[in-house]
Scaffold this motif. Structure first.
Motif, short mmCIF file in Angstrom:
data_model
loop_
_atom_site.label_atom_id
_atom_site.label_comp_id
_atom_site.label_asym_id
_atom_site.label_seq_id
_atom_site.Cartn_x
_atom_site.Cartn_y
_atom_site.Cartn_z
N PHE A 213 0.82 -1.21 0.00
CA PHE A 213 0.00 0.00 0.00
C PHE A 213 0.85 1.27 0.00
CE2 PHE A 213 -3.30 -2.93 1.55
CZ PHE A 213 -4.36 -2.53 0.75
N GLY A 214 1.87 1.29 0.85
CA GLY A 214 2.69 2.49 0.97
C GLY A 214 3.43 2.83 -0.30
N ASN A 215 4.14 1.87 -0.85
CA ASN A 215 4.90 2.13 -2.06
C ASN A 215 3.99 2.32 -3.27
OD1 ASN A 215 7.92 1.76 -1.31
ND2 ASN A 215 6.91 0.05 -0.33
N GLY A 216 2.89 1.57 -3.32
CA GLY A 216 1.95 1.75 -4.43
C GLY A 216 1.37 3.14 -4.46
N GLY A 217 1.11 3.71 -3.27
CA GLY A 217 0.58 5.06 -3.22
C GLY A 217 1.55 6.09 -3.78
N ILE A 218 2.82 5.96 -3.41
CA ILE A 218 3.83 6.89 -3.93
C ILE A 218 4.02 6.71 -5.43
CG2 ILE A 218 6.26 7.56 -3.81
CD1 ILE A 218 6.24 6.69 -0.88
N ALA A 341 2.41 -1.85 -9.88
CA ALA A 341 1.50 -2.12 -10.99
C ALA A 341 0.15 -1.46 -10.76
CB ALA A 341 1.32 -3.63 -11.17
N ALA A 342 -0.39 -1.64 -9.55
CA ALA A 342 -1.69 -1.04 -9.24
C ALA A 342 -1.60 0.48 -9.22
CB ALA A 342 -2.20 -1.56 -7.90
N GLY A 343 -0.50 0.99 -8.65
CA GLY A 343 -0.34 2.43 -8.56
C GLY A 343 -0.23 3.09 -9.93
N ALA A 344 0.59 2.49 -10.82
CA ALA A 344 0.75 3.04 -12.17
C ALA A 344 -0.58 3.02 -12.92
CB ALA A 344 1.81 2.27 -12.94
N ALA A 361 -1.31 12.04 -7.48
CA ALA A 361 -0.89 12.19 -6.08
C ALA A 361 -2.06 11.97 -5.13
CB ALA A 361 -0.28 13.57 -5.86
N MET A 362 -3.23 12.49 -5.49
CA MET A 362 -4.40 12.30 -4.65
C MET A 362 -4.89 10.86 -4.66
SD MET A 362 -6.31 13.65 -2.45
CE MET A 362 -5.79 15.36 -2.56
N VAL A 363 -4.74 10.18 -5.82
CA VAL A 363 -5.08 8.76 -5.89
C VAL A 363 -4.20 7.97 -4.93
CG1 VAL A 363 -4.96 6.71 -7.37
CG2 VAL A 363 -5.96 8.82 -8.25
N GLY A 364 -2.94 8.35 -4.82
CA GLY A 364 -2.01 7.62 -3.96
C GLY A 364 -2.18 7.87 -2.48
N MET A 365 -2.80 8.99 -2.09
CA MET A 365 -2.89 9.38 -0.69
C MET A 365 -3.53 8.33 0.21
SD MET A 365 -1.62 11.98 0.77
CE MET A 365 -2.76 11.97 2.16
N PRO A 366 -4.71 7.78 -0.12
CA PRO A 366 -5.31 6.80 0.79
C PRO A 366 -4.47 5.54 0.96
CG PRO A 366 -6.57 6.95 -1.26
CD PRO A 366 -5.62 8.09 -1.24
N PHE A 367 -3.76 5.15 -0.09
CA PHE A 367 -2.90 3.97 0.01
C PHE A 367 -1.73 4.21 0.95
CE2 PHE A 367 -4.99 3.63 -4.15
CZ PHE A 367 -5.58 2.39 -4.01
N VAL A 368 -1.15 5.41 0.87
CA VAL A 368 -0.06 5.77 1.78
C VAL A 368 -0.56 5.80 3.22
CG1 VAL A 368 1.51 7.63 2.43
CG2 VAL A 368 1.24 7.04 0.03
N ILE A 370 -2.98 4.01 4.51
CA ILE A 370 -3.14 2.63 4.97
C ILE A 370 -1.78 2.02 5.33
CG2 ILE A 370 -3.80 0.29 4.23
CD1 ILE A 370 -5.99 1.62 2.50
N GLY A 371 -0.77 2.29 4.49
CA GLY A 371 0.57 1.79 4.78
C GLY A 371 1.09 2.31 6.11
N PHE A 372 0.84 3.58 6.40
CA PHE A 372 1.27 4.17 7.67
C PHE A 372 0.60 3.47 8.85
CE2 PHE A 372 0.52 7.13 11.15
CZ PHE A 372 1.80 7.58 11.41
N LEU A 373 -0.71 3.24 8.76
CA LEU A 373 -1.44 2.59 9.85
C LEU A 373 -0.97 1.16 10.08
CD1 LEU A 373 -5.05 3.92 9.11
CD2 LEU A 373 -3.49 4.66 10.94
N LEU A 374 -0.64 0.45 9.01
CA LEU A 374 -0.14 -0.92 9.15
C LEU A 374 1.21 -0.94 9.85
CD1 LEU A 374 -1.16 -2.24 5.62
CD2 LEU A 374 -2.06 -3.09 7.80
#
Length: 383
Positions: A213-218, A341-344, A361-368, A370-374
Motif C-alpha cells: 500500500f505504501g509504495n503503491g501510493g507513492i 502495478a496497481a499504482g501506475a 498524487a491524490m489517488v495515492g494518498m489513501p494507500f499511503v 493505509i501503509g502508515f497505519l499498518l
C-alpha cells in the motif's frame, strides 16, 4: 563486517543497479517511447505495470530453487536480466515491448530475496540493516546516475540505448558474481510447505501489506512524474535527466539514512516515520503541482521516503519469516511491485479522464495512509 564482506555487497549492488535501471528507466523515457511506438502516455505506462507483474511471477521461482546455493541462483537471475534487456532493445511493437518488460521483471524479486539473504548472512548483528542498505544502494544509484544518463540518451538518440546499457551491464555483472560472491551453503531445508509456515502469523502480513500500500501510493504519482513536471510544472523538457538525478539523489540519501536509523533505533519505526512524511509530501504535491520547483523538491522528499522504507522492510521480513527467509525476502518485492502495478494503473486513470497530473498524487494518498497505519500497528505490537 563492512570490510570483510564489502566486495561481495558491492557486487550485489551492481545487480540492484541494473534492476533499478530496468524498473525505473521507463519513467524518464516514457514520452520518447510512446512517440516512437505511436501509443499514448497511459498506454506506455502499462510497460511499468507489466514489469511489476513479471516481478510477482518471477519471485515464485524461489519456491523450487531454495535448495540451490545462493550464488548459483544469482547467476541464473542475472542471465534473465540480460535476456529481458536484449528483447527490449529489439522491440518492434507495443505487444513485443510488453512481453520483453514482463521477462525483464522475472528476476527482480527473486534477486532481492536471495541478495538480502547473502547480505544478512555476511553481516554481524550490529550492521545487518546497513549491509542490506549497501545491497539496495545499487538501485538508488541507478536513479541518481543510470536513469538520468538513459533519459539523456533517449532524448538525443534513441530510447533503445537505455536497454542496451542494461544488457551490457548484465554481462559484466555475471563475471563479477562468479568471481566475488562467496559460495554460501543453501539455507536449512524446511520443505516446500515449511517455506510458507511464517505466513500463518500476523507480523509478516503487516510488513508485506504496508509495503504494497505504501509504495503503491507513492508510485501512483511517481510513474507520471516526467509529464507532470513538464506539462503542468512548466519545467524544461531538456532538463529531464537532471530532474531524474534529483529523484535519484533523494533515493540514495533516503536508503543510506534509513539503514543507519534502523540499526540505531527500530526498523519498523523508521519505515513508519518515512511513510508519514511521504503522505504529507503527496498531499502538498496535489496543491502545488503547477509550481515546478516546489514539485521538484517534493519529488526529492518522496523518492527518499520510497527507498528509505524499502531497506527496513526488507530486513524486517527476513527477521519475521523464519523457515522461509528467502521466500519472505522476495515477498517484499512482490508487494512493492504489485503496488507499483496497481499504482501506475490507478494513477493513470485520472490522466486518461483529462483531470491533469495533480490527481495521481491524490489517488495515492489513501494507500499511503493505509501503509502508515499498518506500520504503526506493527511497531506498537512487535517493537
Amino acid at each position: 563486517m563492512l570490510v570483510k564482506g564489502l566486495g561481495s555487497l558491492l557486487v550485489l549492488a551492481v545487480g540492484t543497479f541494473l534492476l533499478g535501471m530496468a524498473e525505473f528507466v521507463i519513467e524518464g523515457i516514457l514520452p520518447d517511447l510512446a512517440r516512437d511506438l505511436n501509443i499514448s502516455i497511459p498506454m506506455a505506462g502499462h510497460a511499468i505495470s507489466i514489469y511489476a507483474l513479471g516481478v510477482c511471477v518471477g519471485a515464485t521461482f524461489l519456491i523450487v530453487l531454495h535448495k540451490l546455493r545462493p550464488k548459483h541462483i544469482l547467476l541464473g537471475l542475472v542471465s534473465l536480466v540480460f535476456i529481458g534487456a536484449l528483447l527490449s532493445v529489439t522491440a518492434q511493437s507495443y505487444v513485443w515491448l510488453l512481453a520483453a518488460r514482463f521477462i525483464s521483471g522475472l528476476p527482480h524479486g527473486a534477486y532481492y530475496g536471495v541478495g538480502t539473504i547473502v547480505a544478512y548472512r555476511l553481516a554481524d548483528e550490529s550492521h545487518k540493516t546497513r549491509a542490506v542498505a549497501i545491497m539496495c544502494a545499487g538501485m538508488t544509484f541507478a536513479n541518481l546516475l543510470g536513469n538520468p544518463v538513459a533519459t539523456l540518451l533517449s532524448g538525443a538518440l534513441s530510447w533503445r540505448l537505455a536497454f542496451a546499457v542494461i544488457a551490457v551491464g548484465s554481462l559484466v555483472d555475471l563475471l563479477l558474481v562468479a568471481r566475488f560472491v562467496p559460495n554460501l551453503d543453501p539455507l536449512p531445508g524446511s520443505g516446500y510447505k515449511g517455506q510458507f509456515r511464517f505466513l500463518r502469523h500476523l507480523d509478516p502480513w503487516l510488513i508485506i501489506l504496508a509495503t504494497m500500500f505504501g509504495n503503491g501510493g507513492i508510485l501512483a504519482w511517481y510513474s507520471y512524474i516526467s509529464p507532470a513536471l513538464v506539462d503542468e510544472g512548466g519545467l524544461s523538457a531538456s532538463l529531464l535527466p537532471l530532474y531524474m538525478a534529483v529523484a535519484g539523489l533523494g533515493m540514495v540519501i533516503g536508503n543510506l539514512l534509513s539503514g543507519w536509523m534502523s540499526d540505531k533505533y527500530k526498523a519498523g519505526l523508521t519505515a513508519m516515520v518515512l511513510q508519514g512524511v511521504a503522505g504529507l509530501a503527496l498531499l502538498t504535491v496535489f496543491f502545488t503541482v503547477e509550481w515546478g520547483l516546489v514539485h521538484l523538491a517534493l519529488m526529492f522528499v518522496c523518492s527518499g521516503c520510497l527507498f528509505g522504507m524499502g531497506t527496513p522492510e526488507q530486513l524486517l521480513i527476513i527477521e519475521h519469516s523464519k523457515g522461509g527467509e528467502m521466500l519472505g525476502g522476495c515477498c517484499i518485492q512482490i508487494a512493492f511491485n504489485f503496488g507499483n502495478a496497481a499504482g501506475a494503473f490507478l494513477g493513470g486513470l485520472p490522466i486518461s479522464w483529462g483531470m491533469g497530473y495533480a490527481w495521481p498524487a491524490m489517488v495515492g494518498m489513501p494507500f499511503v495512509a493505509i501503509g502508515f497505519l499498518l506500520l504503526l500497528a506493527f511497531h506498537r505490537r512487535y517493537e
